[in-house]
Scaffold this active site. Structure first.
Site, mmCIF file in Angstrom:
data_model
loop_
_atom_site.group_PDB
_atom_site.id
_atom_site.type_symbol
_atom_site.label_atom_id
_atom_site.label_comp_id
_atom_site.label_asym_id
_atom_site.label_seq_id
_atom_site.Cartn_x
_atom_site.Cartn_y
_atom_site.Cartn_z
ATOM 1 N N ASP A 1 -10.370 21.168 136.345
ATOM 2 C CA ASP A 1 -10.340 20.815 134.834
ATOM 3 C C ASP A 1 -9.135 21.788 134.158
ATOM 4 O OD1 ASP A 1 -11.549 23.341 134.471
ATOM 5 O OD2 ASP A 1 -13.310 22.640 133.333
ATOM 6 N N CYS B 1 -12.138 25.387 138.149
ATOM 7 C CA CYS B 1 -12.577 25.214 136.712
ATOM 8 C C CYS B 1 -12.456 26.366 135.989
ATOM 9 C CB CYS B 1 -14.066 24.785 136.261
ATOM 10 S SG CYS B 1 -15.354 25.338 137.121
ATOM 11 N N THR C 1 -14.724 29.200 135.559
ATOM 12 C CA THR C 1 -15.589 29.905 136.429
ATOM 13 C C THR C 1 -15.777 29.447 137.831
ATOM 14 O OG1 THR C 1 -17.444 28.606 135.807
ATOM 15 C CG2 THR C 1 -16.908 30.669 134.284
ATOM 16 N N HIS D 1 -20.822 31.280 157.931
ATOM 17 C CA HIS D 1 -22.302 30.818 157.880
ATOM 18 C C HIS D 1 -22.852 29.595 157.455
ATOM 19 C CE1 HIS D 1 -23.023 35.494 158.897
ATOM 20 N NE2 HIS D 1 -22.387 35.115 159.771
ATOM 21 N N HIS E 1 -26.731 29.460 162.643
ATOM 22 C CA HIS E 1 -26.423 28.889 161.062
ATOM 23 C C HIS E 1 -26.424 27.755 161.140
ATOM 24 C CE1 HIS E 1 -25.292 33.250 160.588
ATOM 25 N NE2 HIS E 1 -24.571 33.128 161.613
#
Ligand code: RB5
Length: 150
Positions: A11, A68, A70, A101, A136
């Site tokens: 964004d 974006c 964050t 993992h 995993h």
């Protein structure tokens, strides 16, 4: 050998980073599918996250990078798509271990959190680290099973 195809999208909080990631991936010889944005205008990040995540879930793109402000909004939106394991990372250990993992298939970055240099290093780690499997796999299968519980 066919080139690995990586999806990129952002964004307005991540445009500069996305363009740098795209150029870096092309330079490294990856095929890149760019889900935008292409110019600096305000958009709603789920509009970018959803089609990119669907392309990764469908296997049209092997892995994805979403950016974006964050990295968090993109990861929240992408993780609503069945088959997606999107991880918001801002340091090297997490970018590596979410592949080893969690078999994460989308890396989310914060354009307002990390610089472009760090972003490119995290992208390289993410793309170059294989899933470890073993115990995993069982845990990833448990995450997948949650998708059926809705
Ligand atoms: C846009 O201002 C911002 O909210 C977005 O880029 C992102 O950080 C959301 O998680």
């Amino acid at each position: 050998m066919e080139k690995r195809k990586i999806a990129v999208g952002c964004d307005h909080g991540g445009l500069e980073h996305k363009e740098a990631v795209k150029a870096h991936l092309l330079e490294r010889g990856f095929q890149v599918e760019d889900f935008g944005i292409h110019e600096n205008k305000s958009v709603d990040y789920p509009e970018i996250a959803a089609p990119l995540a669907e392309a990764v879930a469908a296997g049209d793109c092997e892995l994805g990078i979403l950016i974006c402000g964050t990295g968090i909004g993109m990861s929240l939106a992408a993780n609503k798509v069945k088959g997606i394991r999107a991880a918001a990372c801002s340091e090297h250990f997490s970018a590596k271990y979410t592949r080893l993992h969690n078999n994460s298939n989308i890396l989310c970055l914060g354009g307002r959190v990390i610089g472009i240099g760090t972003a490119l290093e995290l992208v390289d780690l993410f793309l170059d680290t294989p899933f470890e499997g073993g115990r995993h796999q069982r845990r990833v299968d448990m995450i997948t099973a949650l998708e059926e519980k809705k």
